[in-house]
Structure formats: structure tokens, C-alpha cells
Design an enzyme around this catalytic site. Structure first.
Site, PDB file in Angstrom:
ATOM      1  N   HIS A 169     -17.462  82.377  -5.579  1.00 23.42           N
ATOM      2  CA  HIS A 169     -18.141  81.134  -5.986  1.00 23.42           C
ATOM      3  C   HIS A 169     -17.738  79.984  -5.069  1.00 23.42           C
ATOM      4  O   HIS A 169     -18.598  79.244  -4.562  1.00 23.42           O
ATOM      5  CB  HIS A 169     -17.775  80.819  -7.438  1.00 23.42           C
ATOM      6  CG  HIS A 169     -18.300  79.517  -7.948  1.00 23.42           C
ATOM      7  ND1 HIS A 169     -19.417  79.422  -8.751  1.00 23.42           N
ATOM      8  CD2 HIS A 169     -17.854  78.237  -7.776  1.00 23.42           C
ATOM      9  CE1 HIS A 169     -19.645  78.151  -9.038  1.00 23.42           C
ATOM     10  NE2 HIS A 169     -18.702  77.408  -8.470  1.00 23.42           N
ATOM     11  N   GLU A 170     -16.445  79.816  -4.842  1.00 21.75           N
ATOM     12  CA  GLU A 170     -15.972  78.729  -3.976  1.00 21.75           C
ATOM     13  C   GLU A 170     -16.384  78.958  -2.528  1.00 21.75           C
ATOM     14  O   GLU A 170     -16.709  78.007  -1.810  1.00 21.75           O
ATOM     15  CB  GLU A 170     -14.446  78.600  -4.086  1.00 21.75           C
ATOM     16  CG  GLU A 170     -13.943  78.230  -5.467  1.00 21.75           C
ATOM     17  CD  GLU A 170     -14.560  76.941  -5.999  1.00 21.75           C
ATOM     18  OE1 GLU A 170     -14.826  76.030  -5.187  1.00 21.75           O
ATOM     19  OE2 GLU A 170     -14.811  76.860  -7.217  1.00 21.75           O
ATOM     20  N   HIS A 173     -19.862  77.753  -2.110  1.00 24.79           N
ATOM     21  CA  HIS A 173     -19.903  76.292  -1.961  1.00 24.79           C
ATOM     22  C   HIS A 173     -19.659  75.896  -0.501  1.00 24.79           C
ATOM     23  O   HIS A 173     -20.306  74.987   0.023  1.00 24.79           O
ATOM     24  CB  HIS A 173     -18.843  75.635  -2.841  1.00 24.79           C
ATOM     25  CG  HIS A 173     -19.290  75.402  -4.255  1.00 24.79           C
ATOM     26  ND1 HIS A 173     -20.510  74.847  -4.561  1.00 24.79           N
ATOM     27  CD2 HIS A 173     -18.660  75.616  -5.449  1.00 24.79           C
ATOM     28  CE1 HIS A 173     -20.622  74.739  -5.876  1.00 24.79           C
ATOM     29  NE2 HIS A 173     -19.520  75.206  -6.431  1.00 24.79           N
ATOM     30  N   GLU A 245     -23.852  74.359  -9.060  1.00 19.38           N
ATOM     31  CA  GLU A 245     -23.018  75.358  -9.716  1.00 19.38           C
ATOM     32  C   GLU A 245     -23.819  76.629  -9.999  1.00 19.38           C
ATOM     33  O   GLU A 245     -23.307  77.742  -9.873  1.00 19.38           O
ATOM     34  CB  GLU A 245     -22.419  74.786 -11.000  1.00 19.38           C
ATOM     35  CG  GLU A 245     -21.467  73.624 -10.778  1.00 19.38           C
ATOM     36  CD  GLU A 245     -20.381  73.938  -9.764  1.00 19.38           C
ATOM     37  OE1 GLU A 245     -19.787  75.042  -9.834  1.00 19.38           O
ATOM     38  OE2 GLU A 245     -20.122  73.093  -8.892  1.00 19.38           O
TER      39      GLU A 245
END
Length: 320
Positions: A169-170, A173, A245
């Protein structure tokens, strides 16, 4: 820009982000005009021979904007340059994060290395924050600065599959330029918050000794413009982060092919992610931000329940 899949959605977010960041610079001009109005109204300063009145103060402040506007833009750019150089140290100092060496967490390094190889991007640095909260965040403005920070609480609570999902997930980003855009937005919004707070602490009625006609409404308008610039900067931060998100969750599933691991991580982290030492701007960078905005309207992250529902509906995840 319509979005038909993950990549077009990412592209649409990138375009919107750049437009919104440009708007933040435009707000600096609104802020400069508001400050000019406040200064003119409280000092009673009008050009010689000008009849006092509300319109006279508006024209005088507009004249001031000719030199204050470029100064405001230059100051914002200078602030961004300083933040570009020092933001990593500032954020790490506030949170209490430190570099994480491979011998301390070899499994975490292996997980991140495998994800970076699969994604075909350079591996970011790893940091750890001594905090019982369950959270993680990415920072940086270019590939040489990108860093993923995890808390000790997260490392103690998540298994390998769940940690892999959070790292993915990070990493998404970072790949999507979310980190760079959000860092710029947080820095600029911080300028507005600082100036708005400084302006609110001064007793302007004390300086309104001249009582010239139109001074008081001009002062109120100036204060309102400063407040508006701050509020709009916060709204923009909300617009930049909330939909991202969902995109980062989708990117994590695309990378790991394991939506259930991300759902499990979200359930464990939900309600346990508040970093006590972190200001609001840093919390907006985190995997989960449990701090509620005004009536939930300005929450920077979707509710965990909504993120899980999206993973179940669109990614084939299974909710427990």
C-alpha cells in the site's frame, strides 16, 4: 477525467493533484490580499488625498498586492525548498523515528525488496518509530528521499502476509506520486495555518484608533480572506488524500494478489493507529488516520469499513 481502471484512475488523480496544488499557490495570493487589507485597515493608511471608505481600502490593498503577491509566491517557493531539504528530518524528529538497519528486521527488508523487484522500482529506505500504535507512512519528494516508516506496534501485531500488504500500500503511494503531492500540500497548508493563527492572536480593535470610515469592514474582510485561504487549503488536503487510499489499496492488491491479507491488516489496525506525537499533517500521510474531521466530512481517509467493502466488491476479498 473519467477513470476506467486502476491506471487511468491513477492518471486522473495525478492531473487533479497538480491542479489542486496550483490552487494552493493561488490561495497564497488570497492570503496576501487579506493581509494587505488588515494592515491598511488597522494602520489607517490610505494614499494622500484619498477619501476614506470601504472601496478606498479595497483599492489600496489591491495596489499593495502588486508587490505582496510576488513576495508571497516567492516565500512559498522558498518554504517548499526548505521543506524539500529538511522535511524528512522534521517528520522523523516529531514522530521519533530512526533508520531501521537490516540486521534488526531482516524479514521486513526481504518483504519490501521482493515487492520493489516485482514493481520494478528502487527500494525506499526503512525507518521505525517506537510507538505502540499500529500504523505506517511514506515520506519523500524524490526517489533518493523516499522512506517507509513502520511503528513497533505494527511490527508486533501483523503477520508476514499482512505486513506485506501494508508495505505494498505504501509502495503504491510512492509509485503514484501521492507522497510527493501530499508532502507539498501539507507544507503549504502549514504556512496558511501558521499565518492564520498569528493573525487571530492580534487585537486589531486596539489598532483601529483612526476609526476611519470603512476601516472596520475592511479589517473583517481581510480576516475572512485569511480564514478562507486556510479552510480551502484544508479542503484541498482532504480532496488530495481521501480517494487516494482506495487507489493505494487497489495497487496493493494488484501487487500482492492477496486482498484478504489487506482486509485482515485493516481490521487489526482499525482504531489503533493514532500516533500521539504526530501532528494532523503527518497523520494524513499514514496508512490509517483515525482522527475524525468536522462531522466526518473532512476525514482524510475513508472509513475502514468502506475500504474493506471496496476490497470485497472490486478485488474479490472475503470479509470475515
Amino acid at each position: 477525467m473519467p477513470a476506467y481502471g486502476l491506471y487511468t484512475h491513477i492518471r486522473a488523480n495525478e492531473v487533479r493533484s497538480r491542479v489542486l496544488v496550483i490552487c494552493l499557490f493561488l490561495f497564497s495570493l488570497v492570503l496576501a490580499y487579506g493581509l494587505a487589507l488588515l494592515i491598511r485597515a488597522t494602520s489607517g493608511g490610505l494614499p494622500a488625498g484619498t477619501l476614506p471608505g470601504f472601496a478606498a481600502y479595497l483599492r489600496a490593498a489591491l495596489h499593495d498586492l502588486v508587490w505582496m503577491g510576488p513576495l508571497a509566491i516567492a516565500a512559498t517557493i522558498l518554504w517548499l525548498f526548505v521543506a524539500f531539504r529538511a522535511h524528512q528530518a522534521i517528520v522523523a524528529g516529531v514522530i521519533g523515528a530512526r533508520p531501521l538497519i537490516r540486521s534488526e528486521a531482516p524479514d521486513l527488508y526481504r518483504l519490501l525488496e521482493a515487492l520493489c523487484i516485482a514493481r520494478g522500482i528502487a527500494m525506499p529506505a526503512l525507518q521505525i518509530a517506537d510507538d505502540p500504535a499500529l500504523n505506517a507512512y511514506a515520506t519523500g519528494l524524490n526517489p533518493s528521499q523516499y522512506t517507509i516508516t513502520v511503528t513497533t506496534g505494527l511490527m508486533a501485531s501483523l503477520d508476514a502476509r499482512e505486513m506485506r500488504a501494508v508495505l505494498a500500500h505504501e509502495l503504491t503511494h510512492i509509485r503514484n506520486d501521492d507522497v510527493r503531492t501530499m508532502m507539498i500540500a501539507v507544507v503549504i497548508a502549514g504556512i496558511f495555518a501558521f499565518l492564520a493563527e498569528a493573525a487571530s492572536r492580534r487585537d486589531y480593535t486596539r489598532d483601529l484608533g483612526s476609526r476611519r470610515e470603512g476601516a472596520f469592514p475592511a479589517m473583517l474582510l481581510g480576516a475572512a480572506l485569511i480564514t478562507l485561504a486556510w479552510i480551502l487549503s484544508r479542503v484541498i488536503q482532504f480532496a488530495l488524500s481521501r480517494t487516494r487510499e482506495y487507489v493505494a489499496d487497489a495497487g496493493a492488491v494488484e501487487l500482492t494478489k492477496d486482498p484478504d491479507a489487506l482486509i485482515s491488516a485493516l481490521l487489526k489496525i482499525s482504531g489503533r493507529g493514532d500516533l500521539v506525537r504526530a501532528p494532523a499533517g503527518v497523520m494524513e500521510l499514514c496508512f490509517d488516520n483515525p482522527r475524525a474531521g468536522f462531522l466526518g466530512l473532512l476525514n482524510t481517509h475513508p472509513a475502514v469499513e468502506d475500504r474493506i467493502a471496496a476490497l470485497v466488491r472490486y478485488a474479490g476479498g472475503r470479509a470475515p
